[in-house]
Design a protein around this motif. Sequence first.
Motif, PDB file in Angstrom:
ATOM      1  N   ALA A   1       1.388  -0.956   0.205  1.00 53.02           N
ATOM      2  CA  ALA A   1       0.172   0.169   0.000  1.00 53.02           C
ATOM      3  C   ALA A   1       0.755   1.545   0.027  1.00 53.02           C
ATOM      4  N   ILE A   2       1.828   0.772   0.796  1.00 47.58           N
ATOM      5  CA  ILE A   2       3.182   2.649   0.721  1.00 47.58           C
ATOM      6  C   ILE A   2       3.117   2.923  -0.297  1.00 47.58           C
ATOM      7  N   ALA A   3       4.148   1.648  -1.555  1.00 43.49           N
ATOM      8  CA  ALA A   3       4.469   1.640  -2.783  1.00 43.49           C
ATOM      9  C   ALA A   3       2.951   2.109  -3.229  1.00 43.49           C
ATOM     10  N   ARG A   4       1.981   1.740  -3.756  1.00 46.10           N
ATOM     11  CA  ARG A   4       0.942   2.175  -4.291  1.00 46.10           C
ATOM     12  C   ARG A   4       0.781   3.790  -3.879  1.00 46.10           C
ATOM     13  N   ARG A   5       0.950   4.179  -2.783  1.00 43.46           N
ATOM     14  CA  ARG A   5       0.413   5.447  -2.492  1.00 43.46           C
ATOM     15  C   ARG A   5       1.785   6.391  -2.729  1.00 43.46           C
TER      16      ARG A   5
ATOM     17  N   TRP B   1      14.747   3.982  -7.692  1.00 42.62           N
ATOM     18  CA  TRP B   1      14.937   2.970  -7.030  1.00 42.62           C
ATOM     19  C   TRP B   1      15.536   3.166  -5.538  1.00 42.62           C
ATOM     20  N   SER B   2      16.483   4.237  -5.754  1.00 46.85           N
ATOM     21  CA  SER B   2      17.153   4.084  -4.325  1.00 46.85           C
ATOM     22  C   SER B   2      16.399   5.017  -2.941  1.00 46.85           C
ATOM     23  N   LEU B   3      15.239   5.377  -3.746  1.00 48.93           N
ATOM     24  CA  LEU B   3      14.101   5.951  -2.406  1.00 48.93           C
ATOM     25  C   LEU B   3      12.891   4.917  -2.222  1.00 48.93           C
ATOM     26  N   LYS B   4      12.686   3.910  -3.632  1.00 52.59           N
ATOM     27  CA  LYS B   4      11.574   3.045  -2.584  1.00 52.59           C
ATOM     28  C   LYS B   4      12.478   1.858  -1.760  1.00 52.59           C
ATOM     29  N   LEU B   5      14.057   1.919  -2.331  1.00 50.65           N
ATOM     30  CA  LEU B   5      14.380   1.482  -1.203  1.00 50.65           C
ATOM     31  C   LEU B   5      14.791   1.907   0.879  1.00 50.65           C
ATOM     32  N   ALA B   6      15.013   3.069   0.542  1.00 53.39           N
ATOM     33  CA  ALA B   6      14.829   4.168   1.048  1.00 53.39           C
ATOM     34  C   ALA B   6      12.929   3.807   2.107  1.00 53.39           C
ATOM     35  N   VAL B   7      12.087   3.853   1.406  1.00 51.95           N
ATOM     36  CA  VAL B   7      10.773   4.029   2.072  1.00 51.95           C
ATOM     37  C   VAL B   7      10.945   1.641   2.658  1.00 51.95           C
ATOM     38  N   VAL B   8      10.967   1.648   2.036  1.00 54.30           N
ATOM     39  CA  VAL B   8      10.984  -0.180   2.506  1.00 54.30           C
ATOM     40  C   VAL B   8      11.675  -0.668   4.076  1.00 54.30           C
ATOM     41  N   VAL B   9      13.422  -0.128   3.663  1.00 57.70           N
ATOM     42  CA  VAL B   9      13.541  -0.009   4.911  1.00 57.70           C
ATOM     43  C   VAL B   9      12.974   1.597   6.098  1.00 57.70           C
ATOM     44  N   ILE B  10      13.142   2.972   5.820  1.00 61.16           N
ATOM     45  CA  ILE B  10      12.469   3.912   7.094  1.00 61.16           C
ATOM     46  C   ILE B  10      10.907   3.207   7.163  1.00 61.16           C
ATOM     47  N   TYR B  11      10.244   3.234   6.725  1.00 60.63           N
ATOM     48  CA  TYR B  11       8.164   3.787   6.384  1.00 60.63           C
ATOM     49  C   TYR B  11       8.269   1.928   8.225  1.00 60.63           C
ATOM     50  N   PRO B  12       9.047   1.197   7.531  1.00 65.50           N
ATOM     51  CA  PRO B  12       7.979  -0.718   9.051  1.00 65.50           C
ATOM     52  C   PRO B  12       9.135   0.146  10.238  1.00 65.50           C
ATOM     53  N   THR B  13      10.176   0.522   9.672  1.00 63.39           N
ATOM     54  CA  THR B  13      11.267   0.512  11.132  1.00 63.39           C
ATOM     55  C   THR B  13      10.426   1.811  11.668  1.00 63.39           C
ATOM     56  N   ALA B  14      10.095   3.180  11.253  1.00 63.54           N
ATOM     57  CA  ALA B  14       9.731   4.523  12.338  1.00 63.54           C
ATOM     58  C   ALA B  14       8.249   3.619  11.896  1.00 63.54           C
ATOM     59  N   SER B  15       6.899   3.165  11.786  1.00 59.93           N
ATOM     60  CA  SER B  15       6.332   2.493  12.574  1.00 59.93           C
ATOM     61  C   SER B  15       6.651   1.853  13.853  1.00 59.93           C
ATOM     62  N   LEU B  16       7.283   0.838  13.729  1.00 56.70           N
ATOM     63  CA  LEU B  16       7.779   0.195  15.027  1.00 56.70           C
ATOM     64  C   LEU B  16       8.028   1.390  15.998  1.00 56.70           C
ATOM     65  N   LEU B  17       9.328   2.232  15.662  1.00 56.51           N
ATOM     66  CA  LEU B  17       9.930   3.548  16.962  1.00 56.51           C
ATOM     67  C   LEU B  17       9.053   3.958  16.999  1.00 56.51           C
ATOM     68  N   PHE B  18       8.738   4.642  16.776  1.00 58.06           N
ATOM     69  CA  PHE B  18       7.447   5.557  16.946  1.00 58.06           C
ATOM     70  C   PHE B  18       5.893   5.608  16.636  1.00 58.06           C
ATOM     71  N   ARG B  19       5.063   6.067  17.671  1.00 56.72           N
ATOM     72  CA  ARG B  19       3.729   6.774  17.453  1.00 56.72           C
ATOM     73  C   ARG B  19       3.403   7.298  16.960  1.00 56.72           C
ATOM     74  N   LEU B  20       3.587   8.215  15.806  1.00 57.65           N
ATOM     75  CA  LEU B  20       3.861   9.568  15.149  1.00 57.65           C
ATOM     76  C   LEU B  20       2.447  10.129  15.516  1.00 57.65           C
ATOM     77  N   ARG B  21       2.049  11.615  15.571  1.00 53.96           N
ATOM     78  CA  ARG B  21       1.222  12.513  15.326  1.00 53.96           C
ATOM     79  C   ARG B  21       1.048  13.656  15.077  1.00 53.96           C
ATOM     80  N   TYR B  22       0.598  14.422  13.962  1.00 51.73           N
ATOM     81  CA  TYR B  22       1.023  15.222  13.235  1.00 51.73           C
ATOM     82  C   TYR B  22      -0.287  16.466  13.785  1.00 51.73           C
ATOM     83  N   ARG B  23       0.431  17.873  14.141  1.00 53.76           N
ATOM     84  CA  ARG B  23      -0.967  18.860  14.336  1.00 53.76           C
ATOM     85  C   ARG B  23      -0.645  19.508  12.674  1.00 53.76           C
ATOM     86  N   ASP B  24      -1.438  19.978  12.580  1.00 51.39           N
ATOM     87  CA  ASP B  24      -1.801  20.999  10.801  1.00 51.39           C
ATOM     88  C   ASP B  24      -0.626  20.058   9.373  1.00 51.39           C
TER      89      ASP B  24
END
Length: 262
Positions: free
Chosen positions: A11-15, A25-48
């Motif tokens: 779903a991340i790749a499609r979006r 390819w380098s950014l796709k690799l970054a998404v595959v690595v960083i996105y789930p890692t950040a999701s495990l480490l942080f419960r993110l909340r965004y204001r505005d």
Amino acid sequence: MTEEQSSGTAAIARRALHVRGQLPWSLKLAVVVIYPTASLLFRLRYRDGDRLPRTGPVLLVANHVSVLDPLACARLVYDNGRVPHFLAKEAVFRGLAGKILRHAGQIPVARGSADARGSLDAAAADLEAGNVVVIYPEGSVTRDPDWWPMQARTGVARLALTTDAVVLPVAQWGPQRVHDYHTKKLHLRFRTPTEYALGEPVDLSAVRAEVRAGRALTPDLLRETTDVIMSRVRDLLSEVRGEPAPAGFASRPRRTLPGDAA
């Protein structure tokens, strides 16, 4: 304030393809690595989060509380429809990782050398190309014992005054709970609450007009502009923390220390 939406890698790749266009390819690799890692480490909340423009050049200016900041901040930018290009310490651009980072559009900073100005020129060119450049003007994790911003370097003002980029202040709070730079301890816990607040763009139109008319970028002007931008970041951090902010900025360390990376 909205909590992040969980999704699978597909779903991340499609979006990414739908919102941001075809990624190298380098950014796709970054998404595959960083996105789930950040999701495990942080419960993110965004204001505005909608204050991040969907198109055009953006200079995103954030405070620096942890060496893990870029993981969470990358998610902030990506989740709100853009691809982040970080100004980062030159030392991380070595070997295979360095090649991937450069291909992904990240910008090495050679601080304390004649090449430092070249890093700003590269960032300015990136902004002229319509990208999002993320900068931590403090240059390293804050040394303030209470995690308020310390005095920033003035490169952010040079970029802000010599480009047409939207200057967007951002406050972040939470990554220091995972890696405490002050004690050099890693508290490996999952889904640590991490909050981001995006402010209104800093209006520098009058000063920009003066610079284009020939006003020199003096040290005083650069310092004044830097402090204006960082004051906005500090005030946003005060809102996120629900605490009054100090009137000034903590002093910078007298020497370079480990962790001096954007």
